[in-house]
Design a protein around this motif. Structure first.
Motif, PDB file in Angstrom:
ATOM      1  N   TYR A  61       0.727  -1.002   0.226  1.00 30.56           N
ATOM      2  CA  TYR A  61       0.175  -0.261  -0.665  1.00 30.56           C
ATOM      3  C   TYR A  61       1.120   1.213   0.334  1.00 30.56           C
ATOM      4  CZ  TYR A  61      -4.013   2.406   1.031  1.00 30.56           C
ATOM      5  OH  TYR A  61      -5.253   3.434   0.513  1.00 30.56           O
ATOM      6  N   ALA A  62       2.286   1.445   0.359  1.00 30.39           N
ATOM      7  CA  ALA A  62       3.417   2.453   0.403  1.00 30.39           C
ATOM      8  C   ALA A  62       3.137   3.091  -0.345  1.00 30.39           C
ATOM      9  CB  ALA A  62       3.778   1.507   1.491  1.00 30.39           C
ATOM     10  N   ASN A  63       3.646   1.709  -1.198  1.00 27.45           N
ATOM     11  CA  ASN A  63       4.898   1.513  -2.766  1.00 27.45           C
ATOM     12  C   ASN A  63       3.588   1.948  -3.182  1.00 27.45           C
ATOM     13  OD1 ASN A  63       7.212   1.354  -1.406  1.00 27.45           O
ATOM     14  ND2 ASN A  63       6.829  -0.202  -1.517  1.00 27.45           N
ATOM     15  N   GLY A  64       2.396   1.237  -3.233  1.00 22.89           N
ATOM     16  CA  GLY A  64       1.497   1.676  -4.344  1.00 22.89           C
ATOM     17  C   GLY A  64       0.385   2.054  -4.802  1.00 22.89           C
ATOM     18  N   GLY A  65       0.047   2.161  -3.339  1.00 27.51           N
ATOM     19  CA  GLY A  65      -1.694   2.393  -2.653  1.00 27.51           C
ATOM     20  C   GLY A  65      -2.132   0.934  -3.419  1.00 27.51           C
ATOM     21  N   PRO A  66      -3.716   1.254  -3.277  1.00 28.37           N
ATOM     22  CA  PRO A  66      -4.299   0.574  -3.289  1.00 28.37           C
ATOM     23  C   PRO A  66      -4.420  -0.667  -3.934  1.00 28.37           C
ATOM     24  CG  PRO A  66      -5.917   2.395  -3.077  1.00 28.37           C
ATOM     25  CD  PRO A  66      -4.526   2.584  -3.729  1.00 28.37           C
ATOM     26  N   GLU A  67      -3.886  -0.101  -5.495  1.00 25.76           N
ATOM     27  CA  GLU A  67      -4.170  -0.981  -6.817  1.00 25.76           C
ATOM     28  C   GLU A  67      -3.688  -2.191  -6.346  1.00 25.76           C
ATOM     29  OE1 GLU A  67      -2.230  -0.298 -11.002  1.00 25.76           O
ATOM     30  OE2 GLU A  67      -4.609   0.186 -10.670  1.00 25.76           O
ATOM     31  N   MET A  68      -2.228  -1.918  -5.772  1.00 24.94           N
ATOM     32  CA  MET A  68      -0.479  -1.895  -5.620  1.00 24.94           C
ATOM     33  C   MET A  68      -0.789  -3.785  -4.433  1.00 24.94           C
ATOM     34  SD  MET A  68       3.383  -1.830  -5.145  1.00 24.94           S
ATOM     35  CE  MET A  68       4.359  -2.673  -5.506  1.00 24.94           C
ATOM     36  N   ALA A  69      -1.745  -2.923  -3.387  1.00 24.03           N
ATOM     37  CA  ALA A  69      -2.164  -3.511  -1.743  1.00 24.03           C
ATOM     38  C   ALA A  69      -3.202  -4.912  -2.524  1.00 24.03           C
ATOM     39  CB  ALA A  69      -2.480  -2.800  -0.736  1.00 24.03           C
ATOM     40  N   ILE A  70      -4.080  -4.132  -3.641  1.00 28.33           N
ATOM     41  CA  ILE A  70      -5.073  -5.567  -3.674  1.00 28.33           C
ATOM     42  C   ILE A  70      -4.130  -6.782  -5.070  1.00 28.33           C
ATOM     43  CG2 ILE A  70      -6.787  -5.947  -5.144  1.00 28.33           C
ATOM     44  CD1 ILE A  70      -7.956  -3.533  -4.817  1.00 28.33           C
ATOM     45  N   ASN A  71      -3.649  -6.163  -5.288  1.00 27.96           N
ATOM     46  CA  ASN A  71      -2.581  -7.247  -6.413  1.00 27.96           C
ATOM     47  C   ASN A  71      -2.154  -8.026  -5.498  1.00 27.96           C
ATOM     48  OD1 ASN A  71      -3.431  -6.299  -9.066  1.00 27.96           O
ATOM     49  ND2 ASN A  71      -1.951  -4.936  -9.215  1.00 27.96           N
ATOM     50  N   MET A  72      -1.274  -7.721  -4.584  1.00 26.42           N
ATOM     51  CA  MET A  72      -0.438  -8.195  -3.999  1.00 26.42           C
ATOM     52  C   MET A  72      -1.445  -9.497  -2.598  1.00 26.42           C
ATOM     53  SD  MET A  72      -0.388  -8.438   0.371  1.00 26.42           S
ATOM     54  CE  MET A  72      -0.886  -7.016   0.766  1.00 26.42           C
ATOM     55  N   LEU A  73      -2.886  -9.112  -2.600  1.00 20.92           N
ATOM     56  CA  LEU A  73      -3.683 -10.272  -1.780  1.00 20.92           C
ATOM     57  C   LEU A  73      -4.203 -11.027  -3.255  1.00 20.92           C
ATOM     58  CD1 LEU A  73      -5.613  -7.413   0.101  1.00 20.92           C
ATOM     59  CD2 LEU A  73      -4.214  -9.242   0.934  1.00 20.92           C
ATOM     60  N   ASN A  74      -4.460 -10.294  -4.269  1.00 17.78           N
ATOM     61  CA  ASN A  74      -5.002 -11.992  -4.964  1.00 17.78           C
ATOM     62  C   ASN A  74      -3.968 -12.768  -5.836  1.00 17.78           C
ATOM     63  OD1 ASN A  74      -7.316 -10.607  -5.282  1.00 17.78           O
ATOM     64  ND2 ASN A  74      -7.304  -9.330  -6.919  1.00 17.78           N
ATOM     65  N   MET A  75      -2.875 -12.340  -5.867  1.00 16.50           N
ATOM     66  CA  MET A  75      -1.528 -13.074  -6.401  1.00 16.50           C
ATOM     67  C   MET A  75      -0.923 -13.542  -5.378  1.00 16.50           C
ATOM     68  SD  MET A  75       2.379 -11.507  -7.526  1.00 16.50           S
ATOM     69  CE  MET A  75       1.283 -10.853  -8.863  1.00 16.50           C
TER      70      MET A  75
END
Length: 404
Positions: free
Chosen positions: A179-193
């Motif tokens: 989330y710190a690096n890429g906001g919600p989009e990156m955080a969502i991708n982290m969870l999905n991946m």
């Protein structure tokens, strides 16, 4: 148009008072501007005044054009200001680029079978008072709310913020760094991946949003233990100072009504037995208590609360959609909550320069359990991506914490 320019405009367009036996009005009863131009071009009876009149008319036209340009310019400024207020980064709604959201291939197949009928939403709580909700701040709270839209059952899973995972860019670290690096989009991708999820929506809230929501609901009922009181009060003191508000210390133990600041302070406690695992549990407890209070409120009250606090959240959901969900709040029940990775399949340790982390000893097994917990899928086989992440996590952490 300003009154001054409107007067100049009307004066320029006003027809001559001379009676010519013919009307300069259109069939609709209004003056025809083409007729006015004809009048302007009508030769004057006296040549001596013709040049003077033309100069005055030219001067008026120039003034009218300048005023018109100024008005358009001011209008554009107002539109731009409104645009940036509505689209500002701090709060409100954001449209995620769904083409950039990662969903593993195995999950796309499961959307038609075991995951069908479920809606999964990411909930992020950031260490922020009045802003910095978009990125550049670590997400202290990471939750998945999985809603069975057929039965109304909702399950909450906390993903521990220090869990060692792929941040969705093939770099492995504490998952709250996404989330710190890429906001919600990156955080969502982290969870999905890493977890084989299909999340496309999120809600992010800071201290102010959580505090005001709880206050608007009249507080929440929480059981406070004796070893929690001092930490709760210390945290709410800090939050109150940041938000420039007064606060009321908690003095008694037991089941009691906590206001917004008190409940937010309770959410932040981590210096008791259980550390961050216990803190995540407290956060789920507060969220469950918020849902219980919401069921006691009328739909109109909930809609008003949503309108009032919408500016203090950052979300992919429309305000109208949130109000619609709140109207059906009595049809939803939080049935179970849990933490990821599960206790039986995790450990903690210092992973080199990345610091103290929560390590899933076997990510594949944790993901199998997660899909059993959320979707009652007892035969789930993790995707190739999860298997790859699992191997990489073991490779990078086994020398620090061992392997299972």
């Amino acid at each position: 148009m300003t009154k001054k320019s409107r007067d100049a405009y009307d004066e320029d367009r006003r027809p001559s008072k001379k009676s010519s036996g013919s009307s300069h009005r259109s069939s609709g009863g209004r003056y025809d501007y083409d007729d006015y131009d004809d009048m302007d071009r009508r030769p004057a009876k006296k040549k001596s005044s013709s040049k003077k009149k033309k100069k005055e008319q030219a001067k008026k036209k120039r003034r009218r054009i300048v005023l018109f340009i100024l008005e358009i310019f001011l209008l554009l400024i107002m539109v731009l200001v409104l645009y940036f207020v509505l689209k500002g980064e701090k709060t409100g709604k954001v449209d995620l680029n769904e083409e950039e959201i990662i969903i593993n291939e195995t999950v796309k197949e499961k959307e038609e079978t075991t995951m069908k009928g479920y809606r999964n939403i990411a909930l992020f709580g950031v260490d922020s008072t009045t802003g910095a909700l978009t990125k550049n701040t670590r997400s202290d709270t990471i939750m998945i709310a999985s809603i069975n839209q057929d039965t109304g059952e909702c399950k909450l899973v906390s993903v521990y913020r220090d869990t060692y995972l792929n941040l969705s860019n093939d770099k492995y670290n504490k998952c709250n760094g996404a989330y710190a690096n890429g906001g919600p989009e990156m955080a969502i991708n982290m969870l999905n991946m890493n977890l084989d999820m299909n999340i496309t929506d999120f809600v992010t809230v800071g201290f102010a949003g959580l505090t005001d929501t709880i206050d608007a609901l009249g507080g929440v009922y929480i059981t406070v233990e004796s070893n929690e009181i001092s930490h709760l009060n210390n945290y709410q003191l800090c939050i109150a100072d940041d938000l420039k508000r007064s606060y009321t210390p908690v003095t008694d133990t037991g089941y009691q009504l906590l206001d917004g600041l008190q409940a937010t302070g309770y959410c932040r406690i981590r210096y008791t037995a259980g550390d961050d695992f216990r803190r995540a549990e407290r956060q789920r407890t507060v969220l469950t208590a918020v849902a219980d209070q919401a069921k006691k409120a009328s739909p109109s009250s909930l809609a008003q609360i949503a309108n009032n606090v919408f500016g203090e959240v950052y979300t992919s959901l429309d305000l109208a959609e949130i109000v619609e969900l709140l109207a059906d709040v009595n049809n939803y029940t939080i049935t179970e909550t849990a933490g990821f990775p599960r206790e039986e399949n995790r450990t903690t340790g210092t992973i080199g320069t990345k610091g103290s982390c929560v390590v899933p000893l076997n990510l594949e097994e944790n993901v199998k359990w997660l899909h059993q917990f959320l979707f009652n899928d007892n035969e789930y086989t993790p995707s190739a991506m999860v298997q790859e992440c699992s191997k990489q996590i073991e490779a990078e952490t086994s020398k620090y914490v061992g392997s299972k």
